[in-house]
Design a protein around this motif. Sequence first.
Motif, PDB file in Angstrom:
ATOM      1  N   ALA A  19       7.969   8.530   2.973  1.00 32.82           N
ATOM      2  CA  ALA A  19       8.216   7.563   4.303  1.00 32.82           C
ATOM      3  C   ALA A  19       7.853   8.539   5.470  1.00 32.82           C
ATOM      4  N   GLN A  20       8.038   9.547   5.215  1.00 33.86           N
ATOM      5  CA  GLN A  20       7.531  10.546   6.504  1.00 33.86           C
ATOM      6  C   GLN A  20       6.213  10.407   6.750  1.00 33.86           C
ATOM      7  N   THR A  21       5.398  10.378   5.586  1.00 32.88           N
ATOM      8  CA  THR A  21       3.827  10.327   5.941  1.00 32.88           C
ATOM      9  C   THR A  21       3.445   8.650   5.663  1.00 32.88           C
ATOM     10  N   GLY A  22       4.213   7.923   5.194  1.00 36.87           N
ATOM     11  CA  GLY A  22       3.405   6.668   5.104  1.00 36.87           C
ATOM     12  C   GLY A  22       2.512   6.672   3.683  1.00 36.87           C
ATOM     13  N   LYS A  23       2.500   7.633   3.105  1.00 36.67           N
ATOM     14  CA  LYS A  23       1.299   7.812   2.008  1.00 36.67           C
ATOM     15  C   LYS A  23       2.073   7.569   0.536  1.00 36.67           C
ATOM     16  N   LEU A  24       1.262   6.665  -0.112  1.00 34.75           N
ATOM     17  CA  LEU A  24       1.666   6.227  -1.415  1.00 34.75           C
ATOM     18  C   LEU A  24       0.466   6.557  -2.337  1.00 34.75           C
ATOM     19  N   VAL A  25       0.603   7.575  -3.408  1.00 34.14           N
ATOM     20  CA  VAL A  25      -0.410   7.691  -4.385  1.00 34.14           C
ATOM     21  C   VAL A  25      -0.030   7.349  -5.858  1.00 34.14           C
ATOM     22  N   VAL A  26      -0.890   6.338  -6.168  1.00 31.20           N
ATOM     23  CA  VAL A  26      -0.403   5.856  -7.641  1.00 31.20           C
ATOM     24  C   VAL A  26      -1.568   6.425  -8.524  1.00 31.20           C
ATOM     25  N   THR A  27      -1.163   7.040  -9.664  1.00 31.90           N
ATOM     26  CA  THR A  27      -1.954   7.477 -10.874  1.00 31.90           C
ATOM     27  C   THR A  27      -1.749   6.896 -12.046  1.00 31.90           C
ATOM     28  N   GLY A  28      -2.903   6.625 -12.575  1.00 33.19           N
ATOM     29  CA  GLY A  28      -2.821   5.965 -14.022  1.00 33.19           C
ATOM     30  C   GLY A  28      -3.956   6.475 -14.894  1.00 33.19           C
ATOM     31  N   SER A  29      -3.592   6.247 -16.407  1.00 31.43           N
ATOM     32  CA  SER A  29      -4.636   6.795 -17.152  1.00 31.43           C
ATOM     33  C   SER A  29      -5.972   6.219 -16.952  1.00 31.43           C
ATOM     34  N   ASP A  30      -5.787   4.910 -16.605  1.00 35.25           N
ATOM     35  CA  ASP A  30      -7.333   4.017 -16.344  1.00 35.25           C
ATOM     36  C   ASP A  30      -7.042   3.802 -14.710  1.00 35.25           C
ATOM     37  N   ALA A  31      -8.164   3.110 -14.316  1.00 36.17           N
ATOM     38  CA  ALA A  31      -8.023   2.608 -12.932  1.00 36.17           C
ATOM     39  C   ALA A  31      -6.982   1.553 -12.868  1.00 36.17           C
ATOM     40  N   VAL A  32      -6.160   1.641 -11.747  1.00 32.71           N
ATOM     41  CA  VAL A  32      -5.028   0.797 -11.421  1.00 32.71           C
ATOM     42  C   VAL A  32      -5.584  -0.177 -10.518  1.00 32.71           C
ATOM     43  N   ASP A  33      -5.198  -1.542 -10.847  1.00 30.26           N
ATOM     44  CA  ASP A  33      -5.564  -2.425  -9.945  1.00 30.26           C
ATOM     45  C   ASP A  33      -5.159  -2.595  -8.414  1.00 30.26           C
ATOM     46  N   ASP A  34      -5.985  -2.521  -7.439  1.00 30.93           N
ATOM     47  CA  ASP A  34      -5.568  -2.426  -6.159  1.00 30.93           C
ATOM     48  C   ASP A  34      -4.626  -3.419  -5.814  1.00 30.93           C
ATOM     49  N   ALA A  35      -4.918  -4.784  -6.310  1.00 32.29           N
ATOM     50  CA  ALA A  35      -4.299  -6.018  -5.818  1.00 32.29           C
ATOM     51  C   ALA A  35      -2.897  -5.804  -6.608  1.00 32.29           C
ATOM     52  N   GLN A  36      -2.581  -5.558  -7.669  1.00 33.07           N
ATOM     53  CA  GLN A  36      -1.254  -5.164  -8.161  1.00 33.07           C
ATOM     54  C   GLN A  36      -0.454  -4.288  -7.175  1.00 33.07           C
ATOM     55  N   VAL A  37      -0.919  -3.278  -6.889  1.00 39.13           N
ATOM     56  CA  VAL A  37      -0.333  -2.306  -6.254  1.00 39.13           C
ATOM     57  C   VAL A  37       0.124  -2.965  -4.921  1.00 39.13           C
ATOM     58  N   LEU A  38      -0.858  -3.379  -4.223  1.00 36.42           N
ATOM     59  CA  LEU A  38      -0.445  -3.877  -2.928  1.00 36.42           C
ATOM     60  C   LEU A  38       0.438  -5.371  -3.082  1.00 36.42           C
ATOM     61  N   ALA A  39       0.320  -6.058  -4.009  1.00 39.23           N
ATOM     62  CA  ALA A  39       1.558  -7.021  -4.499  1.00 39.23           C
ATOM     63  C   ALA A  39       2.806  -6.363  -4.602  1.00 39.23           C
ATOM     64  N   ALA A  40       2.940  -5.313  -5.348  1.00 39.52           N
ATOM     65  CA  ALA A  40       4.208  -4.523  -5.680  1.00 39.52           C
ATOM     66  C   ALA A  40       4.779  -4.065  -4.315  1.00 39.52           C
ATOM     67  N   VAL A  41       3.990  -3.563  -3.684  1.00 38.97           N
ATOM     68  CA  VAL A  41       4.499  -3.043  -2.320  1.00 38.97           C
ATOM     69  C   VAL A  41       4.899  -4.202  -1.386  1.00 38.97           C
ATOM     70  N   ASP A  42       4.250  -5.235  -1.231  1.00 36.73           N
ATOM     71  CA  ASP A  42       4.735  -6.508  -0.619  1.00 36.73           C
ATOM     72  C   ASP A  42       5.830  -6.992  -1.210  1.00 36.73           C
TER      73      ASP A  42
END
Length: 69
Positions: free
Chosen positions: A37-60
């Motif tokens: 929350a302090q930096t506003g940074k979110l880093v998502v790591t996965g074994s394969d590429a993680v779908d941006d649309a899914q991450v953005l939808a989850a944050v929403d």
Amino acid sequence: MSSNEYHVTGMTCGHCEMSIREEVVKIAGVEDIQVSAQTGKLVVTGSDAVDDAQVLAAVDEAGYSAVRV
């Protein structure tokens, strides 16, 4: 391993971080989530590429907005 970084707006505290974690962890393939929350940074790591649309939808779903960095 693949990591994507996002800038999240609206986070102010640890509860905000937890809300985002709870939604992003539901995405298949996600192995690690670092959110600040302090930096506003979110880093998502996965074994394969993680779908941006899914991450953005989850944050929403958690009540915040994000953009890929």
